[in-house]
Write an enzyme that holds these catalytic residues in place. Structure first.
Site, PDB file in Angstrom:
ATOM      1  N   TRP A   1       0.834  -1.209   0.000  1.00 39.42           N
ATOM      2  CA  TRP A   1       0.000   0.000   0.000  1.00 39.42           C
ATOM      3  C   TRP A   1       0.859   1.244   0.000  1.00 39.42           C
ATOM      4  CZ3 TRP A   1      -4.437  -0.979  -1.830  1.00 39.42           C
ATOM      5  CH2 TRP A   1      -5.082  -2.187  -1.533  1.00 39.42           C
TER       6      TRP A   1
ATOM      7  N   ASP B   1      -1.485   6.690   6.832  1.00 36.31           N
ATOM      8  CA  ASP B   1      -2.509   5.751   6.370  1.00 36.31           C
ATOM      9  C   ASP B   1      -2.724   4.756   7.511  1.00 36.31           C
ATOM     10  OD1 ASP B   1      -3.982   3.701   5.270  1.00 36.31           O
ATOM     11  OD2 ASP B   1      -2.672   3.370   3.538  1.00 36.31           O
TER      12      ASP B   1
ATOM     13  N   LYS C   1     -11.537  -2.136   7.114  1.00 33.89           N
ATOM     14  CA  LYS C   1     -10.768  -3.018   7.993  1.00 33.89           C
ATOM     15  C   LYS C   1     -11.275  -2.937   9.436  1.00 33.89           C
ATOM     16  CE  LYS C   1      -7.938  -3.288   4.309  1.00 33.89           C
ATOM     17  NZ  LYS C   1      -7.375  -2.327   3.385  1.00 33.89           N
TER      18      LYS C   1
HETATM   19  C1  LIG Z   1      -6.812  -1.811   2.253  1.00 36.24           C
HETATM   20  C2  LIG Z   1      -5.796  -0.757   2.363  1.00 36.24           C
HETATM   21  C3  LIG Z   1      -5.743   0.327   1.486  1.00 36.24           C
HETATM   22  C4  LIG Z   1      -6.667   0.453   0.293  1.00 36.24           C
HETATM   23  O1  LIG Z   1      -7.906   0.865   0.685  1.00 36.24           O
HETATM   24  P1  LIG Z   1      -9.063   1.127  -0.395  1.00 36.24           P
HETATM   25  O2  LIG Z   1     -10.131   1.689   0.486  1.00 36.24           O
HETATM   26  O3  LIG Z   1      -9.403  -0.180  -0.994  1.00 36.24           O
HETATM   27  O4  LIG Z   1      -8.569   2.091  -1.388  1.00 36.24           O
HETATM   28  C5  LIG Z   1      -4.789   1.283   1.689  1.00 36.24           C
HETATM   29  N1  LIG Z   1      -3.921   1.206   2.707  1.00 36.24           N
HETATM   30  C6  LIG Z   1      -3.927   0.175   3.574  1.00 36.24           C
HETATM   31  C7  LIG Z   1      -2.936   0.121   4.684  1.00 36.24           C
HETATM   32  C8  LIG Z   1      -4.869  -0.840   3.425  1.00 36.24           C
HETATM   33  O5  LIG Z   1      -4.891  -1.864   4.285  1.00 36.24           O
END
Ligand SMILES: *Cc1c(COP(=O)(O)O)cnc(C)c1O
Length: 357
Positions: A99, A165, A189
């Site tokens: 990511w 993030d 998540k």
């Molecule tokens: C799942 C995830 C993403 C992507 O998220 P989307 O909502 O599908 O764009 C980005 N960063 C991390 C750490 C993730 O686990």
């Protein structure tokens, strides 16, 4: 019977979310209409939005001077929206996995990325002891690496604005929000169903929006803050569900309680892995994620990996196949996972090992 769900995202959500959201889908607030039929500008929905923002501030102890917004586009849209708004020439990125790499790819469209990476060891550790240049516009980190299985448990002190993030470890521990200028993530998540992105942004960061760069209206943070996440039609169903998670986290004892439970689940699973002759963790001990527990089979058992996924599945433990880029297994134990879920997986691991030893 509800299965033991270890999916990486979308993932297991709380029973109270499933119950209250499904009821609101049939009829919301006794209005003779569904949650997904009413206007997002009605007072009944406005109350949901307001409560979601307030609960977010309360549960995460967000100080004054920050705004909370809910947008579409996933965390992935933030990968481009952040540099679009804030990268004048140069930014620092920790490259800790898939990511983070995707975020870097977008940032490179806008300037120079100074990168510190753990790629040399297949992202199996979290970088430490690096220098950050003084002249970067911001620092970007991924606090939990959903695919590689590493996590950072401290809130970094850095001079430049810190952007994180937190898609996959949000609300799993107390966070010193004051150290961050922006925290964001996809909901799917720890927070709710896929389809909404949460953004916690320090109002002062808006002063750093790159001047002289035309930014499309939908990609301007200021617009979404000013309009209270209603510049366009917000994902009402998802925001309702997020509110249910926030209510549930609060009722469970808040982020401190979430952290305690997360440690308990992760310790049980890592202890099982470490004491096994069949399974092994490839992740540096101090950096092991509490949310995504990555493990593999020792070389002499490698041909049994698919068999174990099926064996665990027969025991109602689902979603443990590792990401295709890593192989092996990954058990995602987010906030709504229970110790009973983990105990069921541990039993499957022990039984499989006994049968094949
Ligand atoms: C799942 C995830 C993403 C992507 O998220 P989307 O909502 O599908 O764009 C980005 N960063 C991390 C750490 C993730 O686990």
């Amino acid at each position: 019977m509800r299965k033991h769900i270890f999916n990486a995202g979308p993932c297991k959500l709380s029973d109270s979310l499933l119950k209250n959201t499904s009821e609101a889908i049939v009829e919301f607030n006794g209005l003779g209409q569904s949650l997904i039929e009413i206007s997002h500008r009605s007072k009944d929905f406005q109350a949901v939005m307001d409560e979601s923002v307030e609960l977010m501030k309360e549960v995460l102890s967000i100080p004054d001077g920050y705004s909370v917004v809910f947008l579409g586009g996933g965390a992935s849209l933030q990968f481009c929206m952040i540099p679009y708004n804030f990268m004048a020439s140069k930014a620092f990125y920790l490259n800790t996995g898939t990511w983070a790499s995707k975020a870097i790819k977008e940032a490179k469209m806008w300037g120079e990325v100074v990168e510190v990476s753990s790629k040399d060891k297949n992202f199996s550790y979290y970088p430490k002891g690096y220098d950050i240049p003084n002249d970067v516009d911001y620092v970007h980190i991924t606090t939990n690496n959903t695919i590689s299985g590493t996590e950072i448990f401290e809130d970094l002190d850095v001079k430049a604005p810190l952007i994180a993030d937190m898609s996959s470890d949000f609300l799993s521990r107390p966070v010193d929000v004051a150290k961050y200028d922006m925290i964001y993530g996809g909901a799917q998540k720890n927070l709710g169903p896929a389809g909404v992105t949460f953004i916690i942004i320090k109002d002062e960061l808006l002063n750093k929006v790159v001047a002289d760069r035309p930014i499309p209206t939908m990609l301007q943070y200021g617009i979404h803050i000013d309009k209270g996440s209603m510049y366009n039609t917000p994902p009402v169903f998802n925001i309702f569900a997020v509110r249910e998670t926030l209510k549930w986290v609060k009722a469970m004892g808040g982020v401190e309680a979430m952290e305690k439970l997360a440690i308990e689940r992760a310790e049980l699973l890592y202890n099982t892995i470490d004491s096994s002759n069949m399974f092994v963790s490839p992740i540096a001990k101090e950096d092991r994620s509490r949310m995504n527990i990555v493990f593999v089979m020792k070389d002499q058992y490698k041909d049994k990996e698919a068999e174990f996924v099926a064996f665990a599945g027969e025991r109602n433990c689902i979603g443990i196949k590792g990401h295709r880029s890593v192989g092996g297994f990954r058990a995602s134990t987010y906030n709504a996972s229970t110790i009973e879920d983990v105990q069921a997986l541990v039993k499957a691991m022990n039984d499989f090992e006994a049968k094949n030893a």
